[in-house]
Design an enzyme around this catalytic site. Structure first.
Site, PDB file in Angstrom:
ATOM      1  N   ALA A 128      34.238  41.340  38.280  1.00  0.00           N
ATOM      2  CA  ALA A 128      34.528  39.955  37.883  1.00  0.00           C
ATOM      3  C   ALA A 128      34.595  38.968  39.060  1.00  0.00           C
ATOM      4  O   ALA A 128      33.903  37.934  39.044  1.00  0.00           O
ATOM      5  CB  ALA A 128      35.805  39.929  37.046  1.00  0.00           C
ATOM      6  N   ARG A 139      28.191  43.029  40.588  1.00  0.00           N
ATOM      7  CA  ARG A 139      29.016  43.184  39.384  1.00  0.00           C
ATOM      8  C   ARG A 139      30.471  43.205  39.834  1.00  0.00           C
ATOM      9  O   ARG A 139      30.771  43.234  41.025  1.00  0.00           O
ATOM     10  CB  ARG A 139      28.591  44.405  38.534  1.00  0.00           C
ATOM     11  N   GLN A 143      29.987  53.362  37.682  1.00  0.00           N
ATOM     12  CA  GLN A 143      30.557  52.607  38.814  1.00  0.00           C
ATOM     13  C   GLN A 143      31.608  53.430  39.563  1.00  0.00           C
ATOM     14  O   GLN A 143      31.790  53.256  40.758  1.00  0.00           O
ATOM     15  CB  GLN A 143      31.199  51.300  38.320  1.00  0.00           C
ATOM     16  N   ASN A 161      38.703  45.133  30.217  1.00  0.00           N
ATOM     17  CA  ASN A 161      38.153  45.775  31.427  1.00  0.00           C
ATOM     18  C   ASN A 161      37.077  46.760  30.974  1.00  0.00           C
ATOM     19  O   ASN A 161      36.811  46.915  29.773  1.00  0.00           O
ATOM     20  CB  ASN A 161      39.266  46.466  32.224  1.00  0.00           C
ATOM     21  N   LYS A 162      36.478  47.405  31.935  1.00  0.00           N
ATOM     22  CA  LYS A 162      35.375  48.341  31.673  1.00  0.00           C
ATOM     23  C   LYS A 162      35.674  49.286  30.521  1.00  0.00           C
ATOM     24  O   LYS A 162      36.791  49.786  30.394  1.00  0.00           O
ATOM     25  CB  LYS A 162      35.092  49.119  32.960  1.00  0.00           C
ATOM     26  N   ASP A 172      38.449  42.088  33.719  1.00  0.00           N
ATOM     27  CA  ASP A 172      37.445  41.016  33.642  1.00  0.00           C
ATOM     28  C   ASP A 172      38.013  39.765  33.008  1.00  0.00           C
ATOM     29  O   ASP A 172      37.497  38.672  33.209  1.00  0.00           O
ATOM     30  CB  ASP A 172      36.230  41.480  32.848  1.00  0.00           C
TER      31      ASP A 172
HETATM   32  O1  MRU Z   1      30.299  46.013  34.408  1.00  0.00           O
HETATM   33  P1  MRU Z   1      31.038  45.814  35.697  1.00  0.00           P
HETATM   34  O2  MRU Z   1      30.691  46.822  36.734  1.00  0.00           O
HETATM   35  O3  MRU Z   1      30.898  44.400  36.190  1.00  0.00           O
HETATM   36  O4  MRU Z   1      32.564  46.025  35.321  1.00  0.00           O
HETATM   37  C1  MRU Z   1      33.521  45.835  36.321  1.00  0.00           C
HETATM   38  C2  MRU Z   1      34.907  46.095  35.883  1.00  0.00           C
HETATM   39  O5  MRU Z   1      35.157  46.454  34.759  1.00  0.00           O
HETATM   40  C3  MRU Z   1      35.983  45.823  36.882  1.00  0.00           C
HETATM   41  O6  MRU Z   1      37.084  46.651  36.652  1.00  0.00           O
HETATM   42  C4  MRU Z   1      36.447  44.360  36.746  1.00  0.00           C
HETATM   43  O7  MRU Z   1      35.353  43.489  36.804  1.00  0.00           O
HETATM   44  C5  MRU Z   1      37.429  43.982  37.796  1.00  0.00           C
HETATM   45  S1  MRU Z   1      36.690  43.907  39.399  1.00  0.00           S
HETATM   46  C6  MRU Z   1      37.915  43.473  40.493  1.00  0.00           C
END
Ligand code: MRU
Length: 354
Positions: free
Chosen positions: A47, A45, A195, A246-247, A236
């Site tokens: 991006a 996981r 995470q 983002n998350k 993302d």
């Molecule tokens: O659901 P996830 O764990 O893939 O979410 C990840 C995020 O929100 C990160 O902040 C984003 O992908 C940037 S990673 C450099």
């Protein structure tokens, strides 16, 4: 730094992040279908990392195609592209990787299908290597915003696990540490799948960077006490007007930062910028299974059977809350993202400094 993903003798070895930090184990993916499953189930996981997985998945998918002509080969690949694109809708890196591979194939269409299959593996490795260099550059541009003695808040995991290595939001921290600055990090646990607790805290502890874990709802209280100096998060998908997906929970952090006069930075490789979408309202937001909310770590149920759940995986932070977007080409005001997409953009003039 533990490897997130690696191509080993025709198999994609994926670190199973859904088990971290309790287990450090790799899942071998020998087919593109298995790679797609890994992206969907969050074995991998973040991006940039799922962009790399996409490129490696395409290389695996290409090997499953028997067609001899370029046209038939491309027809076969369409299913591979569609499967990977359908895994997670918010991170633009999946589409970025598909588009990059399509362009690569088109430029090399005269090469012959057998050689193209090998070249796809090489291209996926290039994407991984470039990502690590990109992250390092984000770190170099971003370190200026961390001062000696600062406490940096981060949300979710935009660390080395979310990328080819080095991370995006964590890169300025790693470079600041190399520069001899003393600072500490506060990691939001990041419900529902934690995470921040499972990955960011683990990763930073391994790096020897002082990190304190908090529940998501503690951030405001610490800001009010003056215990947080800045926030750095990943993204993302960042779009033309500087809005940032983002998350889930990132928007809350950004609004809290504004209320407390705390700078809010977004670390974004160009591969996460979608220059085709004008505003964040048009970013597709992934909704994930209810079990991620009703259960902790899969097994332990914490909510009544049958309760209605909304599980948005991401939110959009409007550009007005973002102090700067830190990329591999420098840090920019969110309002200038549109300018960066223009061929005559004067990058030096647009760059901002601490
Ligand atoms: O659901 P996830 O764990 O893939 O979410 C990840 C995020 O929100 C990160 O902040 C984003 O992908 C940037 S990673 C450099």
């Amino acid at each position: 730094m533990v490897k997130t993903i690696e191509w080993v003798n025709g198999t994609v070895m994926m670190l199973d992040q859904s088990r971290l930090p309790l287990e450090v184990s790799y899942i071998p993916c020998a087919t593109y279908g298995k790679v797609a499953e890994g992206i969907q189930k969050l074995w991998i996981r973040g991006a940039p990392a799922i962009g790399i997985a996409t490129a490696m998945g395409i290389a695996l998918g290409a090997r499953e195609i028997t067609a001899g002509s370029y046209e038939d080969f491309m027809k076969g690949l369409d299913k591979v592209f569609d499967t990977l694109l359908a895994t997670r809708p918010t991170a633009v890196n999946i589409k970025w990787a598909v588009d990059r591979v399509k362009g690569f194939l088109d430029r090399n269409r005269e090469t012959g299908v057998a050689r193209l299959k090998e070249m796809l593996v090489e291209e996926s490795q290039r994407i991984l290597d470039e990502d690590i260099r990109t992250n390092r550059a984000i770190g170099e541009w971003g370190a200026q915003f961390i001062k000696d003695g600062d406490t940096v808040l981060t949300h979710c995991n935009a660390g080395s696990l979310a990328t080819g290595g080095y991370g995006t939001a964590t890169a300025p921290m790693l470079v600041s540490r190399e520069q001899g600055k003393k600072f500490s990090v506060i990691a939001d646990e990041t419900r529902p799948v934690l995470q921040g607790a499972r990955l960011t805290a683990w990763e930073l502890m391994q790096e020897g960077i002082p990190v304190t874990l908090i529940t998501d709802n503690t951030a405001g209280a610490l800001m009010r006490r003056g215990e947080i100096n800045l926030a750095i998060v990943g993204t993302d998908r960042t779009v033309l007007n500087g809005d940032v997906a983002n998350k889930i929970g990132t928007y809350t952090v950004a609004v809290l930062c504004r209320e407390h006069g705390i700078p809010f930075y977004v670390a974004a490789p160009f591969s996460s910028i979608d220059f085709t979408i004008p505003t964040g309202d048009l970013i597709p937001i992934e909704e994930r299974p209810a079990e991620e909310v009703t259960n902790v770590f899969g097994a332990c149920r914490i909510a009544p059977e049958g309760v209605k759940v909304r599980n948005l995986a991401f939110d959009v932070t409007p550009a007005r809350y973002v102090t700067a977007i830190i990329t591999e080409k420098g840090a920019f005001r969110p309002d200038d993202i549109r300018r960066l997409s223009e061929p005559d953009a004067d990058i030096d003039a647009l760059r901002i400094r601490a």
